[in-house]
Design an enzyme around this catalytic site. Structure first.
Site, PDB file in Angstrom:
ATOM      1  N   GLN A   1      -7.541  -4.537   8.099  1.00  0.00           N
ATOM      2  CA  GLN A   1      -6.886  -3.462   8.820  1.00  0.00           C
ATOM      3  C   GLN A   1      -5.601  -4.035   9.405  1.00  0.00           C
ATOM      4  O   GLN A   1      -5.472  -5.254   9.598  1.00  0.00           O
ATOM      5  CB  GLN A   1      -7.804  -2.955   9.939  1.00  0.00           C
TER       6      GLN A   1
ATOM      7  N   ASP B   1     -13.217   7.945   7.142  1.00  0.00           N
ATOM      8  CA  ASP B   1     -13.476   8.685   8.372  1.00  0.00           C
ATOM      9  C   ASP B   1     -14.239   9.972   8.065  1.00  0.00           C
ATOM     10  O   ASP B   1     -14.036  10.604   7.024  1.00  0.00           O
ATOM     11  CB  ASP B   1     -12.158   9.031   9.074  1.00  0.00           C
TER      12      ASP B   1
ATOM     13  N   ALA C   1      -8.765  12.154   2.886  1.00  0.00           N
ATOM     14  CA  ALA C   1      -9.962  12.234   3.728  1.00  0.00           C
ATOM     15  C   ALA C   1     -11.090  12.925   2.977  1.00  0.00           C
ATOM     16  O   ALA C   1     -10.922  14.015   2.427  1.00  0.00           O
ATOM     17  CB  ALA C   1      -9.653  12.988   5.019  1.00  0.00           C
TER      18      ALA C   1
ATOM     19  N   GLU D   1       0.847  -1.194   0.000  1.00  0.00           N
ATOM     20  CA  GLU D   1       0.000   0.000   0.000  1.00  0.00           C
ATOM     21  C   GLU D   1       0.877   1.236   0.000  1.00  0.00           C
ATOM     22  O   GLU D   1       1.854   1.318   0.752  1.00  0.00           O
ATOM     23  CB  GLU D   1      -0.920   0.008   1.221  1.00  0.00           C
TER      24      GLU D   1
END
Length: 286
Positions: free
Chosen positions: A177, A108, A50, A16
């Protein structure tokens, strides 16, 4: 296709990366990717800002991975701050860039979103985004899963129900995760199989190379810190190079154990650090 590799029993290796925050950092990002490509990963995922704030950079990096490095790119896509038309525009950009894989995430809540906006958002859950993408595109969709449950889920059973909904919506494989205790991952796999969720799972591993990471990425992930790792940080946290070596060794031991247990895939949260990633891959590759 990534899902087909996993279905065929290939134990995948993937990384990643995150896109640059500034336009003039793209060449540095390319250098990181070129170095990671030498390790011959099966795919590379690219994170999303975000609320979708850096979606164009995600597409740009994913395009470079796909078209210049000829490695499948998995573009992250979050939906918490997006309207359907926003997602449609990103989907069109990915199609034009030749990118055919997406990791569908809720994301988020962005700081600008008030309670009314949050309650009235177009996509309440990642499964809603997955379903929308399956209905409006030919993208292959991956989903996230949480060995220690999502921090907002009231319990493991509720978390599994959310995962089942992602599978129903059309996710074809999963990436976890980050976690630091393999036993928690194995217990999660048992619960997943018992719940009738058969999607393959890539285990997400992040090397902890500085004590500072505990106050940023790890804290936000909700992952627990086992005593062995806490002791390493206590012993080496004030000695950067010793901490880096200890963190790399911990990640190596985690991955070797996972490989011995026949995990579907290893997904390394590389944090754009090709040197550390190379050390780990060389140690776990026969």
């Amino acid at each position: 296709m990534i899902a087909q590799l996993l279905k065929d029993g290939k134990q995948t290796l993937s990384f990643e990366v995150f896109p640059p925050k500034k336009d003039d950092e793209f060449e540095n990002a390319q250098a990181v990717l070129n170095s990671l490509a030498e390790l011959k990963p099966d795919f590379i995922s690219v994170t999303y800002g975000a609320g979708g704030s850096r979606s164009t950079k995600t597409v740009e990096i994913a395009s470079y991975i796909e078209n210049h490095l000829h490695i499948p790119a998995l573009a992250h896509m979050t939906c918490v701050g997006s309207k359907r038309e926003d997602i449609g525009r990103v989907t069109d950009s990915l199609r034009q860039a030749g990118v055919s894989h997406v990791l569908a995430l809720r994301g988020d809540r962005p700081s600008w979103m008030d309670d009314e906006q949050f309650a009235g958002r177009d996509f309440a859950h990642a499964s809603d985004l997955t379903r929308f993408l399956k209905e409006t595109s030919d993208l292959e969709i991956a989903g996230a899963c949480y060995p220690e449950k999502h921090y907002e889920a009231p319990d493991a059973a509720a978390d599994l129900e959310g995962l089942r909904e992602k599978a129903r919506a059309g996710a074809s494989f999963l990436i976890t995760q980050l976690f630091f205790e393999n036993g928690a991952f194995y217990r999660f796999l048992e619960r997943k199989e018992a719940a009738g969720i058969s999607l393959p799972v890539c285990a997400g591993i992040m090397p902890i190379t500085s004590a500072r990471q505990l106050g940023t990425t790890v804290t936000l992930s909700g992952s627990s810190i086992p005593k062995e790792l806490a002791d390493l940080i206590a012993a080496y946290g004030d000695h950067p190079e010793d901490m880096r070596r200890a963190g790399v060794d911990y990640a190596i031991r985690q991955i070797l154990d996972l490989k011995e247990h026949g995990v579907d895939g290893i997904h390394i949260y590389s944090m754009n650090r090709p040197k550390t990633t190379r050390e780990i891959v060389q140690a776990v590759t026969p």
